[in-house]
Write an enzyme that holds these catalytic residues in place. Structure first.
Site, PDB file in Angstrom:
ATOM      1  N   GLU A  93      23.363  66.595  51.933  1.00 24.32           N
ATOM      2  CA  GLU A  93      22.538  67.279  50.961  1.00 24.32           C
ATOM      3  C   GLU A  93      23.149  67.218  49.553  1.00 24.32           C
ATOM      4  O   GLU A  93      22.455  66.979  48.574  1.00 24.32           O
ATOM      5  CB  GLU A  93      22.359  68.739  51.408  1.00 24.32           C
ATOM      6  CG  GLU A  93      21.662  69.636  50.419  1.00 24.32           C
ATOM      7  CD  GLU A  93      20.180  69.361  50.293  1.00 24.32           C
ATOM      8  OE1 GLU A  93      19.636  68.672  51.171  1.00 24.32           O
ATOM      9  OE2 GLU A  93      19.587  69.817  49.303  1.00 24.32           O
ATOM     10  N   ASP A  94      24.442  67.435  49.465  1.00 25.65           N
ATOM     11  CA  ASP A  94      25.042  67.664  48.142  1.00 25.65           C
ATOM     12  C   ASP A  94      25.973  66.573  47.638  1.00 25.65           C
ATOM     13  O   ASP A  94      26.423  66.636  46.503  1.00 25.65           O
ATOM     14  CB  ASP A  94      25.855  68.971  48.162  1.00 25.65           C
ATOM     15  CG  ASP A  94      24.971  70.177  48.447  1.00 25.65           C
ATOM     16  OD1 ASP A  94      23.772  70.086  48.170  1.00 25.65           O
ATOM     17  OD2 ASP A  94      25.495  71.184  48.948  1.00 25.65           O
TER      18      ASP A  94
END
Ligand code: MN
Length: 746
Positions: A93-94
């Site tokens: 996700e990051d």
């Protein structure tokens, strides 16, 4: 940052390793050497991926995944796979880590779990508010592996524990979501401790005053409570000592949150409930005798205190579906208060607090692996099975999995249930028929998709519409809901009738000029000539200008007037069939050429059997030529069509010159490819230009973005090349667009 913060990197590094060490210790003997290596690999990957990130508190980001892994290991009881995924849960996700990286480095299971976690993040953390029921449904559909849910709960628990450093509005959002969604979910999975902690923290941030008040009062009444408990359990303790059963007695007040609920829900003042608590008797008893021992303890207690016969709960003979096993009785204390007593074995107690994973705490690795599968399977079953009457929550889930339905969301998080296979257009009609009628495309999870895009559970859909849009015949090819189908059909019919009315008027006028009455004979003659099925189709064709009213007088009077091209074709078919010799074809071409030196497209529409070639989708304004085909009349190609050279060099004798008639009523399809830098709003800006600024209809649109670069493919209906060029230059001015190209086909 405005204030200077001195960060001692060396100390941080030590602290990180310390925390990692504690994590490994919590796994203890439950993992083998191989797994230990994999966990190390996951730790290193996460450490590196998050190396430049810090949490809101200023701490190194890696503290978070380590803490989540720690919860997953010691509070939920998952082992290697769960810990690896918890360590990596925020990487895809990051950070730059991709699912593929994870698949290659760890395996399919790990990749799937991380994928589920990332999806949940995407679906939920962006939308403003989600209803609890929807949340659970989607959680389930998105997560094939229940570990996804467990890790998500651990993630949320740690975020709640570290909520202090967040801004107030974030605190409120996260805390209320937790109370609304995550705590009930934890409860239903049998994770009692996690549920209680989430609730207490949720209250702490949503209603700090209330939380503070209850905490203080609990502290102040601690002494009284303790005295009461010890007096209450004294006779039980001495009686149990004689049995030889080893035991622990715990007495603890209700959680802060449940006290709050009582105060708020039932309007009872704190003073009347602070001493409501459960006494828990945990016995060290082997599985073979634990049930009998529990009943023995029950018998001892009810010899001392009077039980309430209505309040006996035997969760040992029939455990609750979330795995909870315990024997509950409520007895009258000497002070006249009812006190609940819970009797259970050590094993049952661990299950009650940590869920089923605790069950296998001491088992061997192989046993564990199959047991964890068992447990995960049971959770699933529990969530899916509608026959479990014991579970009040089953209704939330039963609709879901193996059914033919999907669950999707509006941009505001409202749930819509649609049949499986539904398209974005079905969704639009489900919202409102007006929305469906005007729909030109949709954004699914923020990505532009065509109307025909098939939806999946968990998708969040935003409908793009234009007042210029009208229902199309081909929409019927991809809508599945009855509502959409019938609305489209009746709209098409209505539109057809309106066009037909106009067509009829045109016909009447023209006939009037020829002094012919529009009677049944005339209508039948026209129907026969234009080979349509009904008067309605005839008028519609005229209204749409598909039927050209040339030689009207002759046709209306029923006089023969076959088009020259059809005559040629009949001759051709009769003489050559499908194996047309070059000589035959050449003759036909000669005849066509002899008739006129140039084919005028758009003018002789009903006379000449021509089609626009799908390989290069020419539009008026393009330089074109006609190519006489064997069965499909003349095909119109662009002179720069990829096939043109081959056609012209091999079949020159079949080429007919052609040009476009000046024609502004007809719309032609053309493809545009847009490339650029993926930027917030860029897709919106492009579609706005297409749908609003110019009078253009979009047929399909699809956008793909990868690593910050996007490519969009748009099919539009335009009148001619001028129209198209104009549109393309407008799109090129959108910020972020680097190139706009015309493409031949979709
Ligand atoms: Mn996280």
């Amino acid at each position: 940052m405005s204030t200077k913060v001195v960060i001692d990197l060396e100390a941080e590094k030590k602290e990180i390793l310390k925390r990692y060490g504690a994590l490994l210790r919590s796994l203890g003997e439950k993992i083998d050497k191989q797994e230990k290596l994999l966990i190390r690999k996951a730790f290193n990957l996460a450490l590196d991926a998050h190396k430049d990130m810090r949490r809101k508190s200023g701490e190194p980001y890696i503290y978070h995944p380590i803490a989540v892994a720690q919860i997953v290991s010691s509070e939920i009881g998952l082992r290697a796979t769960g810990v690896i995924c918890a360590l990596l849960h925020d990487t895809v996700e990051d950070t730059d880590v991709t699912l593929n990286d994870i698949r290659t480095m760890f395996g399919e299971t790990e990749a799937k779990i991380i994928d589920g976690l990332t999806k949940i993040e995407n679906v939920f953390d962006q939308s403003s508010s989600i209803q609890a029921e929807n949340f659970r449904k989607v959680l389930l559909t998105l997560s094939d592996d229940v570990r996804v849910i467990l890790i998500k709960l651990a993630d949320r628990l740690h975020n709640m524990r570290t909520l202090e450093s967040m801004a107030r509005d974030k605190q409120l959002k996260i805390a209320s979501e937790t109370l609304f969604l995550y705590a009930p979910l934890a409860h239903r999975l049998g994770l009692y401790n996690i549920k209680t902690e989430m609730e207490d923290l949720g209250l702490k941030y949503t209603q700090p005053d209330v939380y503070e008040e209850i905490t203080t009062k609990l502290k102040n009444t601690d002494e009284v409570r303790r005295r009461f408990i010890s007096r209450f359990i004294y006779p039980i303790r001495s009686s149990l000592m004689h049995t030889g059963i080893k035991f622990d007695i715990k007495g603890r007040p209700k959680s802060i949150y449940s006290i709050f609920n009582k105060i708020k829900g039932k309007g009872i003042p704190f003073e009347e409930i602070f001493d409501i608590f459960a006494i828990r008797i945990i016995i060290d008893s082997p599985p073979e005798t634990e049930k009998a021992d529990c009943w023995r303890v029950y018998s001892l207690i009810t010899d001392i205190y009077q039980p309430n016969p209505d309040r006996l709960r035997d969760w040992i003979s029939t455990p609750r579906a979330n795995g909870y096993e315990s024997l509950h009785t409520t007895v009258m204390s000497p002070t006249g208060k009812w006190v609940e007593v819970q009797i259970r074995s050590r094993r049952m107690d661990e299950i009650a607090e940590k869920g089923y994973a605790a069950h296998w705490k001491y088992k061997e690795k192989n046993d564990y692996e199959s047991s964890i599968d068992d447990w995960l399977g049971r959770i699933r079953e529990m969530m899916e099975n509608s026959d479990y009457n014991a579970l009040e929550f089953i209704n939330d889930f039963k609709l879901n999995l193996f059914s033919e339905e999907i669950f999707v969301f509006t941009p505001k998080g409202e749930l819509k249930t649609l049949p499986a296979g539904s398209s974005a257009l079905d969704f639009a009609f489900d919202i409102h028929s007006e929305v469906g009628m005007a729909c030109i495309g949709a954004k699914v999870n923020n990505k532009l998709v065509p109307l025909s895009h098939k939806l999946k559970s968990g998708d969040q859909i935003e409908i793009l519409s234009s007042v210029k849009q009208k229902p199309k015949e081909d929409w019927l090819n991809f809508v599945v809901t009855a509502k959409a189908r019938s609305k489209i059909k009746s709209a098409l019919k209505e539109e057809k009738r309106a066009v037909a009315d106009a067509g009829k008027e045109i016909l009447e006028k023209k006939l009037k000029a020829l002094k012919i009455n529009l009677d049944t004979t005339v209508v039948n003659n026209l129907i026969r000539h234009f080979k349509v099925n009904s008067a309605l189709d005839l008028y519609f064709g005229i209204g749409e200008e598909v039927i050209k009213l040339e030689n009207l007088a002759k046709i209306a009077r029923g006089e023969k007037s076959e088009s020259w091209y059809k005559m040629l074709r009949n001759k051709f078919t009769r003489s050559s069939g499908n194996d047309a010799s070059p000589a035959t074809l050449e003759n036909i071409v000669k005849e066509i050429r002899g008739k006129s030196d140039m084919l005028v497209i758009g003018e002789d529409m009903e006379k000449i059997d021509y089609k626009l070639a799908p390989c290069c989708t020419p539009i008026p304004g393009d330089e074109v030529f006609g190519f006489v085909t064997i069965n499909e009349g003349i095909k119109i190609h662009k002179t720069n069509c990829p096939n043109a050279i081959s056609l012209m060099s091999n079949y020159a004798y079949r080429i007919v010159k052609a040009r476009w008639m000046n024609q502004h009523q007809l719309a032609f399809m053309a493809g545009i490819r847009v490339n650029g830098i993926d930027d917030v709003g860029i897709v919106n800006n492009i579609t706005r230009i297409i749908s609003n600024e110019l009078n253009v209809n979009m047929r399909s649109i699809s956008f793909d973005s990868l690593d910050g670069v996007f490519e969009g493919n748009i099919m539009v209906f335009v009148h001619d090349t001028h129209h198209l060029t104009d549109l393309m230059s407008k799109i090129k001015q959108v910020k972020g667009v680097t190139s706009v190209l015309r493409v031949d086909s979709n």
